[in-house]
Design a protein around this motif. Structure first.
Motif, short mmCIF file in Angstrom:
data_model
loop_
_atom_site.label_atom_id
_atom_site.label_comp_id
_atom_site.label_asym_id
_atom_site.label_seq_id
_atom_site.Cartn_x
_atom_site.Cartn_y
_atom_site.Cartn_z
N ASP A 163 3.24 6.57 -1.18
CA ASP A 163 2.72 5.65 -0.18
C ASP A 163 3.36 4.29 -0.40
O ASP A 163 3.12 3.64 -1.42
N PRO A 164 4.20 3.80 0.53
CA PRO A 164 4.86 2.52 0.34
C PRO A 164 3.94 1.33 0.52
O PRO A 164 4.32 0.20 0.22
N GLY A 165 2.73 1.56 1.02
CA GLY A 165 1.80 0.47 1.26
C GLY A 165 2.09 -0.24 2.57
O GLY A 165 3.16 -0.08 3.17
N ALA A 166 1.14 -1.03 3.02
CA ALA A 166 1.28 -1.71 4.30
C ALA A 166 2.39 -2.75 4.29
O ALA A 166 3.01 -3.02 5.31
N THR A 167 2.69 -3.33 3.10
CA THR A 167 3.73 -4.35 3.02
C THR A 167 5.08 -3.76 2.63
O THR A 167 6.06 -4.48 2.58
N GLY A 168 5.11 -2.46 2.35
CA GLY A 168 6.35 -1.84 1.90
C GLY A 168 7.17 -1.24 3.02
O GLY A 168 8.14 -0.52 2.78
#
Length: 351
Positions: A163-168
């Motif tokens: 999961d790259p995350g919302a900022t990734g």
């Protein structure tokens, strides 16, 4: 880029988990509802739901209408599907391959309202960051997660396992929101899952996140060791550093020499098949009865296949199993562990 993702649950107790993946379907439930193939509009579905559940509350009729309308009309070929599996306590990922189908000849009425799915991956819930897990924790049977760049993150999870995350993610990968009629209140249940969270699932995800943060690396081996001690084993922990593949030795009896004698390997990253082979050899060389793999990020498919051939020698604890073991033995755990992982038991009425 897929513009929609759907969470479709497989029964209150996961009773359709295996059937769905073995047969390439997702959906089911609503046994009282007839075939919706000829329901061309949302109003058609609302009429059917109202006729079937007319004595129920307007809110329930609206919710069911929104979910069934999504299943019948909004889901499209290529959309991502996520099935939270209660039997395996993980997340299954796939893509829709065919639109709504009513399986009239299916003997089990709980397996008739479905869409076709190509199931592609299963991942432990710990692979998903907390904000996205909360979005995936809606209590309804069908909903569409969209907040926090949910769709591109779910796509990345299905393809890459992380999961790259919302900022990734770059701004170019943001999902396109579906435009819905504000007067269709039942669709709010489908499109805003955070408003009706499954609090049991959300609580379990928060515990998993806390353990992942607080007991990383060798500390996870210590947590497994104290859980085994709470279960009545005499335990020897290997010190930090090279351990020859043995993180914990555990046995019954005063000296820990009585069966079952267990060799334990604890892994934070996903476990590959080579780890299973190594542990199988260690069970023999250490004179143990069994091997235990405790893995926070789950097993690769080759590793899972290898375990199937060693089912009477190798046991696996994935993150959900570790959490369950911690909860079952919490009062017996050392004070320092409970300080790092403060839990409180809560009783509530079942829904």
């Amino acid at each position: 880029m897929t513009e929609q993702a759907w969470v479709i649950r497989s029964g209150r107790h996961g009773e359709r988990d295996v059937w769905a993946m073995d047969n390439g379907w997702s959906g089911g439930g609503w046994t009282e509802i007839p075939d919706l193939t000829n329901a061309r509009t949302r109003a058609d579905i609302e009429e059917i739901v109202a006729a079937t559940f007319g004595t129920e509350s307007p809110g329930l009729v609206s919710s069911y209408t929104g979910q069934l309308y999504a299943l019948r009309h909004r889901m499209e070929v290529g959309d991502i599907v996520i099935m939270p599996r209660k039997t395996a306590k993980d997340l299954a990922f796939g893509r829709i391959t065919s639109a709504y189908t009513y399986l009239a000849d299916e003997a089990d009425p709980n397996r008739r309202h479905v869409v076709g799915v190509d199931w592609q991956e299963t991942l432990p819930r710990t692979a998903v960051k907390q904000d996205l897990l909360y979005t995936l924790g809606g209590a309804t049977s069908i909903f569409s997660p969209s907040r926090n760049k949910a769709v591109p993150r779910l796509e990345h999870l299905m393809v890459h396992g992380t999961d790259p995350g919302a900022t990734g993610l770059s701004t170019g990968t943001a999902s396109t929101a579906w435009s819905w009629d504000p007067s269709a209140q039942g669709d709010a249940v489908v499109d805003e899952p955070e408003t009706t969270p499954d609090i049991v699932e959300v609580a379990a995800d928060e515990i998993a996140t806390k353990i992942g943060e607080e007991f990383a690396g060798h500390d996870l081996a210590h947590l497994v060791a104290v859980v085994l001690e709470a279960e009545g084993f005499e335990v020897i922990e290997s010190p930090t550093g090279a351990d020859g593949g043995v993180d914990i030795l555990a046995g019954r009896g005063l000296l820990g020499l009585e069966s079952p004698k267990i060799v334990v390997q604890v892994k934070t990253p996903q476990v590959g098949s080579e780890v299973i082979s190594q542990l199988t050899g260690l069970v023999a060389s250490q004179g143990a009865d069994y091997g235990l793999i405790a893995t926070w990020a789950g097993l690769s498919k080759p590793a899972r296949d290898a375990v199937k051939h060693q089912r009477f020698k190798i046991k696996v604890w994935e993150s959900a199993d570790i959490i369950e073991a911690v909860q079952n033995n919490y009062e017996k755990l050392p004070d320092d562990v409970r300080v790092r992982l403060p839990l409180q038991r809560v009783w509530m009425l079942a829904r």
